[in-house]
Enzyme design. Structure first.
Site, PDB file in Angstrom:
ATOM      1  N   GLN A   1      28.602 145.932  41.074  1.00  0.00           N
ATOM      2  CA  GLN A   1      28.727 147.170  41.704  1.00  0.00           C
ATOM      3  C   GLN A   1      30.197 147.585  41.959  1.00  0.00           C
ATOM      4  O   GLN A   1      30.478 148.319  43.003  1.00  0.00           O
ATOM      5  CB  GLN A   1      28.105 147.407  43.007  1.00  0.00           C
ATOM      6  CG  GLN A   1      26.503 147.462  42.660  1.00  0.00           C
ATOM      7  CD  GLN A   1      25.526 148.028  43.885  1.00  0.00           C
ATOM      8  OE1 GLN A   1      25.859 148.051  45.118  1.00  0.00           O
ATOM      9  NE2 GLN A   1      24.537 148.684  43.589  1.00  0.00           N
TER      10      GLN A   1
ATOM     11  N   GLU B   1      23.734 160.455  46.521  1.00  0.00           N
ATOM     12  CA  GLU B   1      25.165 160.836  47.255  1.00  0.00           C
ATOM     13  C   GLU B   1      25.758 162.153  46.795  1.00  0.00           C
ATOM     14  O   GLU B   1      26.543 162.557  47.455  1.00  0.00           O
ATOM     15  CB  GLU B   1      25.765 159.798  46.903  1.00  0.00           C
ATOM     16  CG  GLU B   1      25.619 158.179  47.452  1.00  0.00           C
ATOM     17  CD  GLU B   1      24.399 157.581  46.669  1.00  0.00           C
ATOM     18  OE1 GLU B   1      24.022 158.021  45.748  1.00  0.00           O
ATOM     19  OE2 GLU B   1      24.300 156.423  47.056  1.00  0.00           O
TER      20      GLU B   1
ATOM     21  N   LYS C   1      35.153 145.584  51.216  1.00  0.00           N
ATOM     22  CA  LYS C   1      33.950 144.859  52.214  1.00  0.00           C
ATOM     23  C   LYS C   1      34.541 144.043  53.369  1.00  0.00           C
ATOM     24  O   LYS C   1      34.112 143.995  54.424  1.00  0.00           O
ATOM     25  CB  LYS C   1      33.041 144.307  51.126  1.00  0.00           C
ATOM     26  CG  LYS C   1      31.883 143.626  52.239  1.00  0.00           C
ATOM     27  CD  LYS C   1      30.700 143.531  51.447  1.00  0.00           C
ATOM     28  CE  LYS C   1      29.315 142.914  52.124  1.00  0.00           C
ATOM     29  NZ  LYS C   1      28.245 142.762  51.520  1.00  0.00           N
TER      30      LYS C   1
ATOM     31  N   MET D   1      21.848 182.001  33.587  1.00  0.00           N
ATOM     32  CA  MET D   1      23.099 182.675  33.067  1.00  0.00           C
ATOM     33  C   MET D   1      23.562 182.315  31.469  1.00  0.00           C
ATOM     34  O   MET D   1      24.092 183.053  30.828  1.00  0.00           O
ATOM     35  CB  MET D   1      24.061 182.005  34.116  1.00  0.00           C
ATOM     36  CG  MET D   1      25.559 182.665  33.835  1.00  0.00           C
ATOM     37  SD  MET D   1      25.291 184.545  34.026  1.00  0.00           S
ATOM     38  CE  MET D   1      25.983 184.848  35.571  1.00  0.00           C
TER      39      MET D   1
HETATM   40  C1  LIG Z   1      25.908 170.912  37.006  1.00  0.00           C
HETATM   41  C2  LIG Z   1      25.918 172.241  36.077  1.00  0.00           C
HETATM   42  N1  LIG Z   1      25.360 172.021  34.842  1.00  0.00           N
HETATM   43  C3  LIG Z   1      25.528 172.969  33.853  1.00  0.00           C
HETATM   44  C4  LIG Z   1      26.011 174.325  34.381  1.00  0.00           C
HETATM   45  C5  LIG Z   1      26.058 175.352  33.227  1.00  0.00           C
HETATM   46  N2  LIG Z   1      25.147 176.557  33.710  1.00  0.00           N
HETATM   47  C6  LIG Z   1      25.787 177.496  34.397  1.00  0.00           C
HETATM   48  S1  LIG Z   1      24.752 178.619  35.092  1.00  0.00           S
HETATM   49  C7  LIG Z   1      23.565 177.769  34.378  1.00  0.00           C
HETATM   50  C8  LIG Z   1      22.216 178.073  34.339  1.00  0.00           C
HETATM   51  C9  LIG Z   1      21.700 178.209  35.711  1.00  0.00           C
HETATM   52  O1  LIG Z   1      20.243 178.386  35.817  1.00  0.00           O
HETATM   53  P1  LIG Z   1      19.360 178.642  37.014  1.00  0.00           P
HETATM   54  O2  LIG Z   1      19.736 177.491  37.805  1.00  0.00           O
HETATM   55  O3  LIG Z   1      17.905 178.671  36.459  1.00  0.00           O
HETATM   56  O4  LIG Z   1      19.955 179.756  37.539  1.00  0.00           O
HETATM   57  P2  LIG Z   1      19.937 181.498  37.125  1.00  0.00           P
HETATM   58  O5  LIG Z   1      20.986 181.676  36.184  1.00  0.00           O
HETATM   59  O6  LIG Z   1      18.511 181.403  36.294  1.00  0.00           O
HETATM   60  O7  LIG Z   1      19.790 182.393  38.307  1.00  0.00           O
HETATM   61  C10 LIG Z   1      24.002 176.698  33.601  1.00  0.00           C
HETATM   62  C11 LIG Z   1      23.093 175.482  32.880  1.00  0.00           C
HETATM   63  C12 LIG Z   1      26.529 174.322  35.521  1.00  0.00           C
HETATM   64  N3  LIG Z   1      27.206 175.331  36.262  1.00  0.00           N
HETATM   65  N4  LIG Z   1      26.532 173.272  36.489  1.00  0.00           N
END
Ligand SMILES: Cc1ncc(C[n+]2csc(CCOP(=O)(O)OP(=O)(O)O)c2C)c(N)n1
Lengths: 562, 170
Positions: free
Chosen positions: A112, A49, A161, A471
């Site tokens: 639910q 979802e 529902k 990041m």
């Molecule tokens: C749902 C979610 N969980 C955690 C984060 C924290 N976060 C921000 S950037 C990042 C890393 C992203 O890694 P990736 O998707 O491999 O992308 P990259 O930065 O390597 O391009 C994380 C864990 C987030 N923004 N969203």
């Protein structure tokens, strides 16, 4: 003639112009699904979802229409939450429909049952629990009105529902009565004062946000900028509000803004901020943001005025209206010295540009993004995910087409891109849609590859695969002494995963393979996925450390000494 | 500084919840909240006492105003207004002290509304300061129970209240 609640819901949606909805069924919406095939509404079955909400959001951003998603009670509804919050933070008009347990058992912890209106209170513009079938037409009418009026946002309708099979006469109201929902517009005096400031400015600058795109004000923005020769910077979500190859375009500002962009903001004497909300990713330290500028803040949401930054002049109103009024009041002007100064800063920015470096072996992500721009001739709609990939996309794809970047800005939701691209591609069936994602975020909603196939969507996907939560790793590298805690990421062979879903998959490990494989992907009529194995420790530069002024940036070539 | 805000809201299920949720989510400090029907059927009137500087109070009003069910918001803090609170106080009071306590109560133009063998219920209306003062004086007798309604306010003069303070953007 009497209709059931289920029929009434779809009658209402058809009248609201809804053509497609995204979702997953279940016990509490089974009557709704039973009635659905009688109506000219396309149903897109997603695999989770969260994806339904992102797809509805993507559809809304791509088309300007309200996006609709549907889920059953309990876990179905709670799975929507991330997607609703994403739409809320980015002011995207979405209507989420959920089933609720029957009225007589509400409040008994029935199977639910979950209080989804309670849960979504802080992440919706408004929400409803419908317990009487007679209320349904009014509620749907209001929900669509609220979602798209003023500052857009998500509205949730939770339908018990029993309401879905109760019968009543149907008529759709043609008006809403919502005395608390008013549209504000500032007095013309404020607009005049803003125009006066802009006229006197020697170093004016426009900072354009998502509001410019949401209100369809691209033409007005461009006309104003050209008329008074004002350079234009954007927020992340403001990217593509102004053509990026235009000589007056500066690019994205803020935490990962290029040197010349942030420098121009810090030096500007008048800053017209329009359709944006001074998010901390844009301002850095707010007390040291644009220290030389008198700020004109124009936004449709008056609560944004003065929230983070105190403007000299506030204009409450729709970006398009504000800009067209300003256009009539601001005389033509030139600012050759200012533009020349910015030109010098721009050259300085170029010294950071990794595209000027020779590299071989693993491709640089910036290069991959720029090549996507090349092979799509800048005509694609890009749906980016969150993290480094999102920033590289923002920096190196040149968005000349209005509203051609769709991304999760405010919430920064990893896993947004693939499901959102489903809505984007459905909303723009004849356009090339590219997903740009990291290996981490892509795995958060990877199951939607099945939806792409089932719905026959020619979405192209680029994974910038660095084997890290990139990041976060970058922050660890820069601020935590390279202590890579919990960021090493083992991924699958994405090309083979794609193939397993029936999608042509490619892996690129060498720079010289980037363009040929991109071209092959473009030639495939359906979807295609490319897994780019990029330099694993490449960083996004420049970077402003949190809490710093936006001029205090860590730059690509100065990093070693920091 | 403490501000007194008045809001007219649609009388619909969940409105109080929306407002409470807003205050929690935005981390605003609400000291009291009084709700009741207004002169218009279907519209309730709320009085809030909120602690914060002008900037916070401006945000509180604007954010309240964004709620779909909120129709108008005023900050009446600096307007000439009648400000009242009602309190009921159960004071421990053996028969021999009744006269003394009743005298105190009358000094405050408050009333004794119930008498039990060892206690009295006192009803007082006034500003919070006045209520606080009476409570202070009653304390030595033993206060067993207190209920305070929270502040309500109405602007003096002919107008219902003056212009809403946030509906017209500055
Ligand atoms: C749902 C979610 N969980 C955690 C984060 C924290 N976060 C921000 S950037 C990042 C890393 C992203 O890694 P990736 O998707 O491999 O992308 P990259 O930065 O390597 O391009 C994380 C864990 C987030 N923004 N969203």
């Amino acid at each position: 003639m009497k209709l059931t609640g289920a029929q009434i819901l779809w009658e209402c949606l058809v009248r609201e112009g809804v053509e497609v909805i995204f979702g997953i069924g279940g016990g509490a919406v089974i009557h709704l699904f039973d009635a659905l095939p009688q109506y000219p509404i396309r149903f897109v079955l997603v695999r989770h979802e969260q994806a339904a909400a992102h797809a509805a959001d993507g559809y809304a951003r791509a088309t300007g229409k309200v996006g609709v998603c549907i889920a059953t009670s309990g876990p179905g509804a709670t799975n929507l939450v991330t997607g609703i919050a994403t739409a809320y933070m980015d002011s995207s008009p979405v209507v989420a429909i959920t089933g609720q347990v029957p009225t007589p058992v509400i409040g008994t912890d029935a199977f639910q049952e979950t209080d989804i209106t309670g849960i979504t209170l802080p992440i919706t513009k408004h929400n409803y629990l419908v317990t009487r079938v007679e209320d349904l037409p009014r509620v749907v009418k209001e929900a669509f009105h609220i979602a798209r009026t003023g500052r857009p946002g998500p509205v949730l309708i939770d339908i018990a529902k029993d309401v879905q099979f109760q019968e009543t006469g149907f008529s759709y109201p043609d008006q809403v009565h919502l005395p608390g929902l008013r549209l504000d517009f500032s007095d013309d005096e404020n607009v005049q004062a803003a125009a006066d400031l802009l006229r006197q400015a020697r170093k004016p600058l426009i900072l354009a946000g998502h509001g410019v795109i949401l209100s369809g004000a691209g033409r007005e923005l461009r006309a104003l900028a050209e008329r008074a020769q004002i350079p234009v910077a954007t927020t992340l979500l403001g990217i593509s509000a102004f053509p990026e190859s235009h000589p007056l375009s500066l690019g994205m500002a803020g935490m990962h803004g290029f040197y010349h962009v942030n420098q121009a903001i810090q030096e500007a004497d008048v800053l017209l901020a329009v359709g944006m909300r001074f998010d901390d990713r844009v301002t850095g330290s707010p007390s040291r943001f644009a220290p030389n500028a008198q700020i004109i803040h124009a936004d449709i949401d008056q609560a944004e005025i003065g929230k983070n930054i105190r403007p000299a002049i506030a204009i409450v109103g729709d970006a398009r209206e504000v800009l067209s009024k300003l256009l009539q009041l601001v005389p033509p002007a030139t600012h050759p010295e200012w533009l020349a100064q910015i030109g010098q800063w721009r050259e300085e920015s170029e010294t950071d540009n990794p595209l000027n470096e020779n590299h071989d072996g693993h491709p640089l992500p910036q290069y991959v993004v720029r090549q996507i721009w090349e092979v799509t001739q800048g005509n694609a709609t890009i749906v980016s995910d969150v993290g480094q990939n999102q920033m590289w996309e923002a920096q190196y794809y040149i968005h000349d087409r209005f509203n051609s970047l769709i991304s999760s800005g405010g919430l920064g939701t990893m896993g947004f891109a693939l499901p959102a691209s489903i809505g984007v591609q459905i909303g723009r069936p004849h356009e090339t849609v590219w997903v740009v994602a990291g290996d981490g975020g892509f795995q958060m909603t990877i199951q939607e590859l099945a939806t792409v196939v089932q719905e026959n969507l020619p979405v192209k996907m680029a994974i910038l695969n660095n084997g890290f939560l990139g990041m976060v790793r970058q922050w660890q590298e820069l601020f935590f002494n390279r202590h890579y805690s919990g960021t090493r990421l083992l991924g699958p062979d994405f090309a083979r995963v794609a193939e397993a879903y029936g999608i042509p998959g490619f892996t690129v490990r060498e720079k010289d393979q980037v363009t040929p494989i991109l071209r092959r992907a473009m030639e495939i009529p359906g979807p295609a996925l490319i897994d780019f194995h990029i330099h694993s420790e490449e960083n996004v530069y420049p970077m402003v450390a949190p809490g710093r002024a936006i001029s205090e940036m860590i730059r690509r070539n100065s990093y070693q000494t920091v | 500084m403490r501000h007194t805000l008045v809001a007219m809201v649609e009388d619909q299920p969940g409105v109080l919840n929306r407002i409470a949720s807003l205050f929690r989510k935005r981390n605003y400090n609400i000291e009291s909240l009084a709700v009741g029907h207004s002169e218009t059927p279907g519209i309730s009137r709320m009085t809030f006492v909120v602690e914060g500087d002008d900037r916070v109070i401006e945000q509180v009003q604007k954010q309240l105003y964004k709620l779909v069910n909120v129709i108008e918001v005023w900050d009446v803090t600096r307007m000439p207004a009648v400000v009242r609170e009602l309190a009921l106080v159960r004071v421990g009071c053996p028969p021999e002290q009744r006269g003394e306590v009743t005298e105190l109560v009358h000094l405050f133009r408050a009333r004794v509304v119930d008498v039990a063998p060892d206690s009295l219920i006192v009803e007082i209306t006034g500003t919070e300061d006045k209520v606080d003062a009476l409570l202070g004086l009653l304390k030595p007798y033993g206060i067993q129970e207190v209920i305070r309604t929270g502040r309500v306010a109405m602007v003096r003069g002919n107008h219902r209240s003056s212009e809403p303070t946030v509906s017209s953007p500055q």
